[in-house]
Design an enzyme around this catalytic site. Structure first.
Site, PDB file in Angstrom:
ATOM      1  N   PHE A 164       0.794  -1.228   0.000  1.00  0.00           N
ATOM      2  CA  PHE A 164       0.000   0.000   0.000  1.00  0.00           C
ATOM      3  C   PHE A 164       0.833   1.289   0.000  1.00  0.00           C
ATOM      4  O   PHE A 164       0.333   2.345  -0.350  1.00  0.00           O
ATOM      5  CB  PHE A 164      -0.934   0.012   1.221  1.00  0.00           C
ATOM      6  CG  PHE A 164      -0.236   0.336   2.525  1.00  0.00           C
ATOM      7  CD1 PHE A 164      -0.008   1.648   2.903  1.00  0.00           C
ATOM      8  CD2 PHE A 164       0.201  -0.674   3.378  1.00  0.00           C
ATOM      9  CE1 PHE A 164       0.650   1.947   4.093  1.00  0.00           C
ATOM     10  CE2 PHE A 164       0.858  -0.386   4.565  1.00  0.00           C
ATOM     11  CZ  PHE A 164       1.081   0.928   4.917  1.00  0.00           C
ATOM     12  N   CYS A 296       9.553   0.902   3.741  1.00  0.00           N
ATOM     13  CA  CYS A 296      10.370  -0.272   4.059  1.00  0.00           C
ATOM     14  C   CYS A 296      11.798   0.143   4.350  1.00  0.00           C
ATOM     15  O   CYS A 296      12.582  -0.612   4.898  1.00  0.00           O
ATOM     16  CB  CYS A 296      10.344  -1.270   2.918  1.00  0.00           C
ATOM     17  SG  CYS A 296      11.194  -0.679   1.470  1.00  0.00           S
TER      18      CYS A 296
HETATM   19  P1  NAD Z   1       1.209  -6.946   2.774  1.00  0.00           P
HETATM   20  O1  NAD Z   1       2.199  -8.042   2.756  1.00  0.00           O
HETATM   21  O2  NAD Z   1       0.142  -6.988   3.805  1.00  0.00           O
HETATM   22  O3  NAD Z   1       0.445  -6.864   1.362  1.00  0.00           O
HETATM   23  C1  NAD Z   1       1.152  -6.737   0.149  1.00  0.00           C
HETATM   24  C2  NAD Z   1       0.313  -7.313  -0.989  1.00  0.00           C
HETATM   25  O4  NAD Z   1       0.125  -8.713  -0.783  1.00  0.00           O
HETATM   26  C3  NAD Z   1      -1.077  -6.718  -1.090  1.00  0.00           C
HETATM   27  O5  NAD Z   1      -1.400  -6.574  -2.455  1.00  0.00           O
HETATM   28  C4  NAD Z   1      -1.971  -7.758  -0.430  1.00  0.00           C
HETATM   29  O6  NAD Z   1      -3.287  -7.798  -0.944  1.00  0.00           O
HETATM   30  C5  NAD Z   1      -1.254  -9.045  -0.764  1.00  0.00           C
HETATM   31  N1  NAD Z   1      -1.419 -10.095   0.259  1.00  0.00           N
HETATM   32  C6  NAD Z   1      -1.604  -9.932   1.596  1.00  0.00           C
HETATM   33  N2  NAD Z   1      -1.672 -11.132   2.208  1.00  0.00           N
HETATM   34  C7  NAD Z   1      -1.511 -12.070   1.242  1.00  0.00           C
HETATM   35  C8  NAD Z   1      -1.480 -13.493   1.233  1.00  0.00           C
HETATM   36  N3  NAD Z   1      -1.623 -14.199   2.360  1.00  0.00           N
HETATM   37  N4  NAD Z   1      -1.314 -14.121   0.045  1.00  0.00           N
HETATM   38  C9  NAD Z   1      -1.171 -13.423  -1.108  1.00  0.00           C
HETATM   39  N5  NAD Z   1      -1.189 -12.067  -1.151  1.00  0.00           N
HETATM   40  C10 NAD Z   1      -1.356 -11.402  -0.005  1.00  0.00           C
HETATM   41  O7  NAD Z   1       2.046  -5.579   2.861  1.00  0.00           O
HETATM   42  P2  NAD Z   1       1.504  -4.095   3.062  1.00  0.00           P
HETATM   43  O8  NAD Z   1       1.003  -3.930   4.444  1.00  0.00           O
HETATM   44  O9  NAD Z   1       0.635  -3.701   1.926  1.00  0.00           O
HETATM   45  O10 NAD Z   1       2.867  -3.261   2.873  1.00  0.00           O
HETATM   46  C11 NAD Z   1       3.767  -3.037   3.910  1.00  0.00           C
HETATM   47  C12 NAD Z   1       4.895  -4.034   3.877  1.00  0.00           C
HETATM   48  O11 NAD Z   1       5.567  -3.984   2.620  1.00  0.00           O
HETATM   49  C13 NAD Z   1       5.968  -3.723   4.917  1.00  0.00           C
HETATM   50  O12 NAD Z   1       6.386  -4.919   5.508  1.00  0.00           O
HETATM   51  C14 NAD Z   1       7.079  -3.090   4.106  1.00  0.00           C
HETATM   52  O13 NAD Z   1       8.365  -3.212   4.678  1.00  0.00           O
HETATM   53  C15 NAD Z   1       6.973  -3.868   2.833  1.00  0.00           C
HETATM   54  N6  NAD Z   1       7.600  -3.154   1.718  1.00  0.00           N
HETATM   55  C16 NAD Z   1       8.773  -3.637   1.247  1.00  0.00           C
HETATM   56  C17 NAD Z   1       9.432  -2.962   0.228  1.00  0.00           C
HETATM   57  C18 NAD Z   1      10.750  -3.464  -0.296  1.00  0.00           C
HETATM   58  O14 NAD Z   1      11.159  -3.038  -1.373  1.00  0.00           O
HETATM   59  N7  NAD Z   1      11.425  -4.350   0.398  1.00  0.00           N
HETATM   60  C19 NAD Z   1       8.869  -1.807  -0.327  1.00  0.00           C
HETATM   61  C20 NAD Z   1       7.655  -1.357   0.181  1.00  0.00           C
HETATM   62  C21 NAD Z   1       7.019  -2.039   1.205  1.00  0.00           C
END
Ligand code: NAD
Length: 497
Positions: A164, A296
């Site tokens: 998000f 992140c």
């Molecule tokens: P999230 O893991 O909750 O969701 C990310 C995506 O995965 C969403 O589209 C969601 O619908 C989907 N999703 C959620 N649960 C799932 C499942 N069980 N199976 C399949 N798909 C699923 O993450 P978030 O809350 O949207 O974002 C924040 C996280 O993202 C933080 O941990 C942050 O550190 C990480 N992030 C990492 C980077 C990087 O480059 N390393 C960049 C940005 C954000």
């Protein structure tokens, strides 16, 4: 883009999918809500796309792949050039919708679009990447001679599942490379704030991309699961939290698909007593609290070394007290709300747990009050937690909120040990004026991105974005190794007589 964001939102109260260059209604029975988090007001409904919708999107991408992959690369590059111009023209509108739906400030929204453009610039260099293609003449030395060469071919349909916090930039880290290399994509944005990317995606059509090259389906975890298991999806890109990354990576790999998963983080910052005071404190505070800590790359733990604690603490507290929390669309706001109520509650729970374990609040964001008209928004003031020990959850787990936990170390070695003891490995930072400590830190810190006197260690797009430990699942990165990840190698041997 002929549609302004206001007309888009009034026309699509229920967000559509984008398939074959058209906005299409999802035939879902289930809908979630997406908000302006600064007002706590619903702005649209998010459909959980049915399997039929996902099949349609994948099938559009699969059909398009046949033709698109055979177009000359120089032609595919021309679409990127047009796309770049369109994005530049729409910069203010895109920054506005990012701000409105994610809760980041307009300045931060603009920053996201600048980084998006950088991803495009980087993809424009793809022909140079191809210069690594190898051909060897007369490999065996026999008669007639045998030549061998390795060529690269596009792979197929890629699923791109995004989080998000950067709803446009993160899918755009990968789409330009994936499609310019001849693949087609289906994007599944976060269900929390999919308005910006659902609006943005149409720019591909406006730039002239053929039908089916770039598609989008809205939905939640179930949508991603269906998508990654789809038989016609050849590869998966995921950016999000570590537990989900781990699941997605294993599911994709188990069915023989290539996957690249950028995951969560807990980024330590070591503050040495010899750090240059004013710019360091300014920079550290911005790192922890900009975007309400929802990056992140945001620092997750401040480790002071020796007398750095006494020397800098008051400066840090005073600076943090001056942060102006407010409605994200107002120009004088430094930091907006969190993107979701659920996210805010999770951060509060983590603070409460830490306080219960003995941490002391030097600044308590839970008490932050906004003006009455914003009282339904998801605001949380900045929090500084002192007396944190390295074993506490708040020192080890990702907070993803405006919180600075402080751990004290007596020496550089102890600080480094604490910094390396975590399960994540996205970034590590040191503030110092000593080249010796900076070098030692760069060498011994076990993280993919190392920063000296910079709180947010984001590499430019033409470098890889390498996380380690639980911050990255995969081998290849989507930037510098895009050619390896988004193409398949083929070796052609020829003998003529
Ligand atoms: P999230 O893991 O909750 O969701 C990310 C995506 O995965 C969403 O589209 C969601 O619908 C989907 N999703 C959620 N649960 C799932 C499942 N069980 N199976 C399949 N798909 C699923 O993450 P978030 O809350 O949207 O974002 C924040 C996280 O993202 C933080 O941990 C942050 O550190 C990480 N992030 C990492 C980077 C990087 O480059 N390393 C960049 C940005 C954000």
């Amino acid at each position: 883009m002929s549609l302004s964001i206001d007309s888009f939102l009034s026309r699509y109260r229920r967000l559509p999918n984008f398939i074959d260059n058209n906005y299409v209604e999802a035939d879902s029975e289930r809908f979630l809500k997406t908000y302006d988090p600064g007002l706590g007001a619903e702005i649209a409904e998010v459909p959980i796309s049915s399997s039929k919708n996902i099949d349609e999107a994948v099938s559009a991408a699969f059909e398009a792949f046949m033709k698109w992959s055979s177009r000359p690369i120089l032609e595919r590059l021309q679409y990127l050039v047009r796309l770049k111009i369109l994005i530049q023209e729409k910069m203010d509108e895109l920054a506005y919708i990012l701000s409105m739906n994610v809760g980041k400030t307009v300045r931060e929204g603009r920053g996201e679009i600048m980084r998006t453009l950088e991803a495009l610039d980087s993809a424009l260099g793809i022909p140079h990447l191809f210069m690594t293609v190898r051909k060897l003449m007369n490999v065996t030395g026999g008669e007639p001679e045998i030549d061998m060469e390795m060529v690269r071919e596009p792979v197929g349909v890629f699923a791109i599942i995004s989080p998000f916090n950067f709803p446009i930039m993160i899918p755009m880290w990968f789409i330009p490379m994936a499609v310019t290399l001849g693949n087609t994509v289906v994007v599944k944005p976060s269900e929390l704030d999919p308005v910006p990317i659902t609006y943005f995606i149409r720019l591909f059509k406006d730039a002239g991309y053929p039908d089916g090259v770039v598609n989008l389906v809205n939905g939640d975890a179930s949508t991603s699961q269906y998508l990654i298991k789809h038989k016609d999806v050849a590869g998966v890109v995921f950016v999000g939290s570590s537990p989900v990354a781990e699941k997605i990576y294993s599911t994709a790999c188990a069915s023989g698909k290539r996957a690249l998963c950028q995951a969560g983080a807990k980024n330590p910052v070591i503050l040495m007593p010899d750090a240059v005071p004013q710019p360091s404190i300014e920079n550290i505070v911005a790192g922890f609290f900009d975007m309400a800590g929802q990056r992140c790359l945001a620092p997750g733990l401040l480790i002071t070394v020796g007398e750095a604690y006494e020397k800098f603490l008051e400066m840090i507290v005073n600076r943090v007290r001056r942060i102006k929390i407010g409605y994200q669309l107002l120009e004088d706001t430094d930091t907006g709300p969190l993107a979701s109520l659920k996210g805010k509650q999770k951060v509060i729970e983590m603070i409460e747990k830490a306080v219960g374990q003995g941490a002391k609040t030097l600044v308590d964001g839970r008490k932050y009050k906004v003006e009455e008209k914003y009282s339904r928004g998801f605001y949380l003031g900045p929090t500084i937690l002192d007396d944190v020990s390295p074993e506490m959850e708040i020192a080890r787990e990702e907070i993803f909120g405006p919180v600075m936990p402080i751990v004290r170390a007596s020496s550089f070695d102890e600080a480094l040990e604490i910094a390396n003891s975590g399960e994540y490995g996205n970034t590590g930072t040191i503030y110092t004026s000593s080249g010796k400590y900076a070098r030692e830190f760069a060498k011994k810190m076990n993280a993919g991105n190392i920063a000296v006197n910079m709180a947010v260690a984001q590499p430019n797009q033409f470098f890889p974005f390498p996380g380690r430990k639980k911050s990255f699942y995969g081998v290849l990165h989507g930037q510098i190794e895009a050619l390896d990840f988004f193409t398949d190698r083929k070796v052609i041997m020829q003998r003529w007589w």
